[in-house]
Design a protein around this motif. Structure first.
Motif, PDB file in Angstrom:
ATOM      1  N   UNK A 188      42.964  40.139  47.068  1.00  0.00           N
ATOM      2  CA  UNK A 188      43.368  40.628  45.757  1.00  0.00           C
ATOM      3  C   UNK A 188      44.150  39.575  44.995  1.00  0.00           C
ATOM      4  N   UNK A 189      44.402  39.835  43.726  1.00  0.00           N
ATOM      5  CA  UNK A 189      45.177  38.898  42.920  1.00  0.00           C
ATOM      6  C   UNK A 189      46.672  39.068  43.137  1.00  0.00           C
ATOM      7  N   UNK A 190      47.143  40.312  43.268  1.00  0.00           N
ATOM      8  CA  UNK A 190      48.570  40.570  43.467  1.00  0.00           C
ATOM      9  C   UNK A 190      48.882  41.006  44.884  1.00  0.00           C
ATOM     10  N   UNK A 191      48.045  41.870  45.425  1.00  0.00           N
ATOM     11  CA  UNK A 191      48.227  42.343  46.791  1.00  0.00           C
ATOM     12  C   UNK A 191      46.865  42.774  47.328  1.00  0.00           C
ATOM     13  N   UNK A 192      46.787  42.982  48.606  1.00  0.00           N
ATOM     14  CA  UNK A 192      45.544  43.410  49.243  1.00  0.00           C
ATOM     15  C   UNK A 192      45.864  43.872  50.654  1.00  0.00           C
ATOM     16  N   UNK A 193      44.847  44.329  51.351  1.00  0.00           N
ATOM     17  CA  UNK A 193      45.050  44.817  52.720  1.00  0.00           C
ATOM     18  C   UNK A 193      45.612  43.721  53.627  1.00  0.00           C
ATOM     19  N   UNK A 194      45.104  42.508  53.504  1.00  0.00           N
ATOM     20  CA  UNK A 194      45.559  41.418  54.382  1.00  0.00           C
ATOM     21  C   UNK A 194      47.051  41.137  54.218  1.00  0.00           C
TER      22      UNK A 194
END
Length: 119
Positions: free
Chosen positions: A48-54
Motif C-alpha cells: 500500500x501507499x500508507x499502510x498494508x497487511x505487511x
C-alpha cells in the motif's frame, strides 16, 4: 453474528504445520459454538501507499501474511468459549512449538453489519 478477525505473519516454512494446528483448533472451536473458521494464506497482497497487511504485522523476510476469521453466533458464545477452549486438554495436543510471533498478530472482534451470500 459475531466475527473474530486476525492478521498474522507466519514463516513460509511453517505453512503445513500452521494448517494442521488450525484444523485441530477448529475441531475444538466448533465444540464451543464456532460456526465457521477460515485461514487464508497470502496469494496476492499488494504493498500500500500508507499502510498494508505487511506493514501492519511487520512482515519479515521468509514470512507470509495470513488473514483469518472465526464466525460465532453471538458475542456471548465467543466470550464464553475463550476460557473453556484454553482449558480444553485437546489444546495441549496441538503442540507448543511457536509457529508465529503472537506480538505481531492483529486481532479484533466485530459485529456483523452486512453479510450476503449467493443463492
Amino acid at each position: 453474528m459475531y466475527i473474530s478477525g486476525f492478521v498474522l505473519a507466519v514463516p513460509e516454512r511453517n505453512k503445513e504445520a500452521f494448517r494442521k494446528v488450525s484444523e485441530g483448533w477448529w475441531e475444538i472451536a466448533k465444540d464451543y459454538g464456532a460456526l465457521e473458521h477460515a485461514e487464508n494464506w497470502e496469494s496476492d497482497v499488494p504493498d500500500g501507499e500508507r499502510t498494508d497487511f505487511r506493514r501492519a504485522v511487520d512482515l519479515q523476510e521468509g514470512e507470509k501474511v495470513v488473514f483469518s476469521w472465526v464466525i460465532w453466533p453471538d458475542k456471548e458464545t465467543a466470550d464464553a468459549s475463550h476460557e473453556r477452549m484454553t482449558a480444553d486438554p485437546r489444546m495441549a495436543k496441538l503442540g507448543d512449538e511457536p509457529l508465529l510471533d503472537p506480538k505481531r498478530m492483529i486481532y479484533g472482534n466485530f459485529e456483523s453489519l452486512v453479510r450476503k451470500k449467493r443463492d
